[in-house]
Design a protein around this motif. Structure first.
Motif, PDB file in Angstrom:
ATOM      1  N   ASN A 156       0.829  -1.212   0.000  1.00 55.19           N
ATOM      2  CA  ASN A 156       0.000   0.000   0.000  1.00 55.19           C
ATOM      3  C   ASN A 156       0.864   1.264   0.000  1.00 55.19           C
ATOM      4  OD1 ASN A 156      -2.679   1.184   0.156  1.00 55.19           O
ATOM      5  ND2 ASN A 156      -2.096   1.851   2.201  1.00 55.19           N
ATOM      6  N   ASP A 157       2.060   1.215  -0.567  1.00 53.76           N
ATOM      7  CA  ASP A 157       2.990   2.356  -0.566  1.00 53.76           C
ATOM      8  C   ASP A 157       2.391   3.639  -1.118  1.00 53.76           C
ATOM      9  OD1 ASP A 157       5.190   1.417   0.710  1.00 53.76           O
ATOM     10  OD2 ASP A 157       6.393   1.094  -1.087  1.00 53.76           O
ATOM     11  N   HIS A 158       1.504   3.526  -2.077  1.00 51.55           N
ATOM     12  CA  HIS A 158       0.952   4.705  -2.746  1.00 51.55           C
ATOM     13  C   HIS A 158      -0.534   4.881  -2.473  1.00 51.55           C
ATOM     14  CE1 HIS A 158       4.760   5.024  -4.846  1.00 51.55           C
ATOM     15  NE2 HIS A 158       4.678   3.729  -5.045  1.00 51.55           N
ATOM     16  N   GLY A 159      -1.060   4.133  -1.500  1.00 48.89           N
ATOM     17  CA  GLY A 159      -2.486   4.211  -1.201  1.00 48.89           C
ATOM     18  C   GLY A 159      -3.340   3.446  -2.195  1.00 48.89           C
ATOM     19  N   GLN A 160      -2.721   2.586  -3.008  1.00 51.66           N
ATOM     20  CA  GLN A 160      -3.437   1.884  -4.066  1.00 51.66           C
ATOM     21  C   GLN A 160      -4.464   0.879  -3.548  1.00 51.66           C
ATOM     22  OE1 GLN A 160      -0.157   1.609  -3.328  1.00 51.66           O
ATOM     23  NE2 GLN A 160       0.767  -0.207  -4.190  1.00 51.66           N
ATOM     24  N   LEU A 161      -4.408   0.533  -2.255  1.00 53.97           N
ATOM     25  CA  LEU A 161      -5.395  -0.382  -1.696  1.00 53.97           C
ATOM     26  C   LEU A 161      -6.658   0.329  -1.206  1.00 53.97           C
ATOM     27  CD1 LEU A 161      -3.204  -2.854   0.403  1.00 53.97           C
ATOM     28  CD2 LEU A 161      -4.006  -3.087  -1.947  1.00 53.97           C
TER      29      LEU A 161
ATOM     30  N   PHE B 255      -6.394   2.594   1.308  1.00 48.85           N
ATOM     31  CA  PHE B 255      -6.047   3.021   2.662  1.00 48.85           C
ATOM     32  C   PHE B 255      -4.952   4.081   2.537  1.00 48.85           C
ATOM     33  CE2 PHE B 255      -6.797  -1.669   2.873  1.00 48.85           C
ATOM     34  CZ  PHE B 255      -8.093  -1.593   3.353  1.00 48.85           C
ATOM     35  N   LEU B 256      -4.899   5.015   3.470  1.00 43.51           N
ATOM     36  CA  LEU B 256      -3.866   6.046   3.412  1.00 43.51           C
ATOM     37  C   LEU B 256      -2.490   5.392   3.499  1.00 43.51           C
ATOM     38  CD1 LEU B 256      -5.398   8.778   5.741  1.00 43.51           C
ATOM     39  CD2 LEU B 256      -5.244   8.820   3.251  1.00 43.51           C
ATOM     40  N   PRO B 257      -1.527   5.817   2.674  1.00 40.40           N
ATOM     41  CA  PRO B 257      -0.186   5.240   2.740  1.00 40.40           C
ATOM     42  C   PRO B 257       0.531   5.665   4.020  1.00 40.40           C
ATOM     43  CG  PRO B 257      -0.253   7.002   1.120  1.00 40.40           C
ATOM     44  CD  PRO B 257      -1.659   6.803   1.603  1.00 40.40           C
ATOM     45  N   HIS B 258       1.538   4.896   4.410  1.00 38.27           N
ATOM     46  CA  HIS B 258       2.240   5.121   5.680  1.00 38.27           C
ATOM     47  C   HIS B 258       2.900   6.484   5.754  1.00 38.27           C
ATOM     48  CE1 HIS B 258       6.334   4.373   4.084  1.00 38.27           C
ATOM     49  NE2 HIS B 258       5.687   3.623   3.227  1.00 38.27           N
ATOM     50  N   HIS B 259       3.277   7.080   4.641  1.00 37.78           N
ATOM     51  CA  HIS B 259       3.974   8.371   4.660  1.00 37.78           C
ATOM     52  C   HIS B 259       3.017   9.558   4.545  1.00 37.78           C
ATOM     53  CE1 HIS B 259       3.298   8.359   0.333  1.00 37.78           C
ATOM     54  NE2 HIS B 259       3.766   7.125   0.332  1.00 37.78           N
ATOM     55  N   SER B 260       1.713   9.307   4.518  1.00 38.13           N
ATOM     56  CA  SER B 260       0.745  10.399   4.373  1.00 38.13           C
ATOM     57  C   SER B 260       0.629  11.200   5.664  1.00 38.13           C
ATOM     58  CB  SER B 260      -0.634   9.838   4.015  1.00 38.13           C
ATOM     59  OG  SER B 260      -1.599  10.865   4.068  1.00 38.13           O
ATOM     60  N   PRO B 261       0.674  12.532   5.585  1.00 38.30           N
ATOM     61  CA  PRO B 261       0.485  13.343   6.787  1.00 38.30           C
ATOM     62  C   PRO B 261      -0.937  13.204   7.348  1.00 38.30           C
ATOM     63  CG  PRO B 261       0.571  14.740   4.832  1.00 38.30           C
ATOM     64  CD  PRO B 261       0.899  13.339   4.392  1.00 38.30           C
ATOM     65  N   LEU B 262      -1.873  12.721   6.528  1.00 42.06           N
ATOM     66  CA  LEU B 262      -3.244  12.549   6.984  1.00 42.06           C
ATOM     67  C   LEU B 262      -3.395  11.389   7.957  1.00 42.06           C
ATOM     68  CD1 LEU B 262      -5.111  13.152   3.627  1.00 42.06           C
ATOM     69  CD2 LEU B 262      -4.769  14.759   5.504  1.00 42.06           C
TER      70      LEU B 262
ATOM     71  N   GLY C 123      -2.070   3.872   7.083  1.00 41.20           N
ATOM     72  CA  GLY C 123      -0.697   3.928   7.566  1.00 41.20           C
ATOM     73  C   GLY C 123       0.055   2.617   7.452  1.00 41.20           C
ATOM     74  N   GLU C 124      -0.622   1.547   7.084  1.00 38.80           N
ATOM     75  CA  GLU C 124       0.053   0.253   6.930  1.00 38.80           C
ATOM     76  C   GLU C 124       0.764   0.197   5.583  1.00 38.80           C
ATOM     77  OE1 GLU C 124       0.363  -2.221   9.157  1.00 38.80           O
ATOM     78  OE2 GLU C 124      -0.757  -1.025  10.617  1.00 38.80           O
ATOM     79  N   LYS C 125       2.014  -0.236   5.597  1.00 37.00           N
ATOM     80  CA  LYS C 125       2.772  -0.376   4.346  1.00 37.00           C
ATOM     81  C   LYS C 125       2.286  -1.588   3.559  1.00 37.00           C
ATOM     82  CE  LYS C 125       7.406  -1.076   2.607  1.00 37.00           C
ATOM     83  NZ  LYS C 125       7.998  -0.179   1.769  1.00 37.00           N
ATOM     84  N   CYS C 126       1.982  -2.667   4.270  1.00 34.56           N
ATOM     85  CA  CYS C 126       1.465  -3.880   3.641  1.00 34.56           C
ATOM     86  C   CYS C 126       0.255  -4.380   4.421  1.00 34.56           C
ATOM     87  CB  CYS C 126       2.520  -4.986   3.609  1.00 34.56           C
ATOM     88  SG  CYS C 126       3.926  -4.622   2.551  1.00 34.56           S
ATOM     89  N   VAL C 127      -0.724  -4.885   3.703  1.00 27.44           N
ATOM     90  CA  VAL C 127      -1.907  -5.507   4.307  1.00 27.44           C
ATOM     91  C   VAL C 127      -1.828  -6.985   3.937  1.00 27.44           C
ATOM     92  CG1 VAL C 127      -4.421  -5.546   4.331  1.00 27.44           C
ATOM     93  CG2 VAL C 127      -3.209  -3.361   4.115  1.00 27.44           C
ATOM     94  N   TRP C 128      -1.705  -7.847   4.934  1.00 26.88           N
ATOM     95  CA  TRP C 128      -1.359  -9.248   4.707  1.00 26.88           C
ATOM     96  C   TRP C 128      -2.546 -10.165   4.474  1.00 26.88           C
ATOM     97  CZ3 TRP C 128       3.561 -10.309   3.694  1.00 26.88           C
ATOM     98  CH2 TRP C 128       4.504  -9.327   4.052  1.00 26.88           C
ATOM     99  N   ARG C 129      -3.735  -9.733   4.875  1.00 29.08           N
ATOM    100  CA  ARG C 129      -4.937 -10.543   4.681  1.00 29.08           C
ATOM    101  C   ARG C 129      -5.994  -9.713   3.962  1.00 29.08           C
ATOM    102  NH1 ARG C 129      -4.902 -15.158   6.839  1.00 29.08           N
ATOM    103  NH2 ARG C 129      -3.777 -15.792   8.673  1.00 29.08           N
ATOM    104  N   PRO C 130      -6.895 -10.351   3.235  1.00 26.62           N
ATOM    105  CA  PRO C 130      -7.973  -9.599   2.590  1.00 26.62           C
ATOM    106  C   PRO C 130      -8.730  -8.753   3.620  1.00 26.62           C
ATOM    107  CG  PRO C 130      -7.929 -11.854   1.786  1.00 26.62           C
ATOM    108  CD  PRO C 130      -6.959 -11.785   2.931  1.00 26.62           C
TER     109      PRO C 130
END
Length: 184
Positions: free
Chosen positions: A114-119, A121-128, A151-158
């Motif tokens: 989820n580095d770019h929020g593509q899932l 969810f807000l990406p880990h580096h987002s100030p939001l 804020g999670e870099k990876c989401v491991w389960r659906p």
């Protein structure tokens, strides 16, 4: 990512033997190929398989160590998406290191990087992530509350994409750093 038991290219089509029973029973409902992984939906949406690299969680099998092999050479059933009375998967989508599963009720589940929020969810580096949800007058209830996955870099389960909970998703398409859905 071919699901045929070896890490090698194939220049001709090869049948995935481990899915033969699944396909004979009811056929394939949906399939997707990502950068280094693939997904297949069988049994009228009741069985979902993934195979290939799962280094960022894109297989949906939970967090695995490299000693436990984050790489699956054969199709592996995703327990969180399979055999559930209340869940029937109608479409899967995959990209570089993330995946989506869409159920017949229009709920979208996401997993992987989820580095770019593509899932969704807000990406880990987002100030939001620290400030909380964004409220815009033209976006009604879309981000009314933060997701536990923000804020999670990876989401491991659906995981349900809660930003879309007020919508019924009809289709999903994804690429390396972005995702688009058709919803109402």
């Amino acid at each position: 990512q071919l699901g045929i038991g070896k890490v090698a290219d194939s220049h001709v089509p090869v049948q995935i033997q481990q899915l033969q029973f699944e396909v004979d029973d009811s056929g394939i409902c949906s399939f997707a190929a990502g950068g280094q992984h693939s997904m297949v939906v069988t049994r009228r949406g009741k069985s979902v398989f993934s195979f290939g690299s799962g280094a960022s969680g894109q297989l949906g099998l939970g967090m695995v160590s490299f000693e436990d092999s984050a790489f699956r050479l054969y199709p592996t059933l995703i327990p969180d998406l399979s055999g559930k009375e209340h869940r029937t998967i109608v479409q899967v989508a995959a990209a570089a290191e993330h995946s989506f599963a869409l159920d017949k009720n229009g709920e979208l589940l996401a997993f992987g990087e989820n580095d770019h929020g593509q899932l969704g969810f807000l990406p880990h580096h987002s100030p939001l992530v620290q400030r909380g949800p964004v409220r815009q007058p033209w976006v009604k209830d879309l981000r009314s509350e933060p997701s536990p996955m923000d804020g999670e870099k990876c989401v491991w389960r659906p995981t349900l994409v809660t930003a879309l909970r007020n919508f019924r998703v009809g289709m999903v398409s994804t690429a390396d750093r972005h995702t688009i859905v058709l919803a109402h």
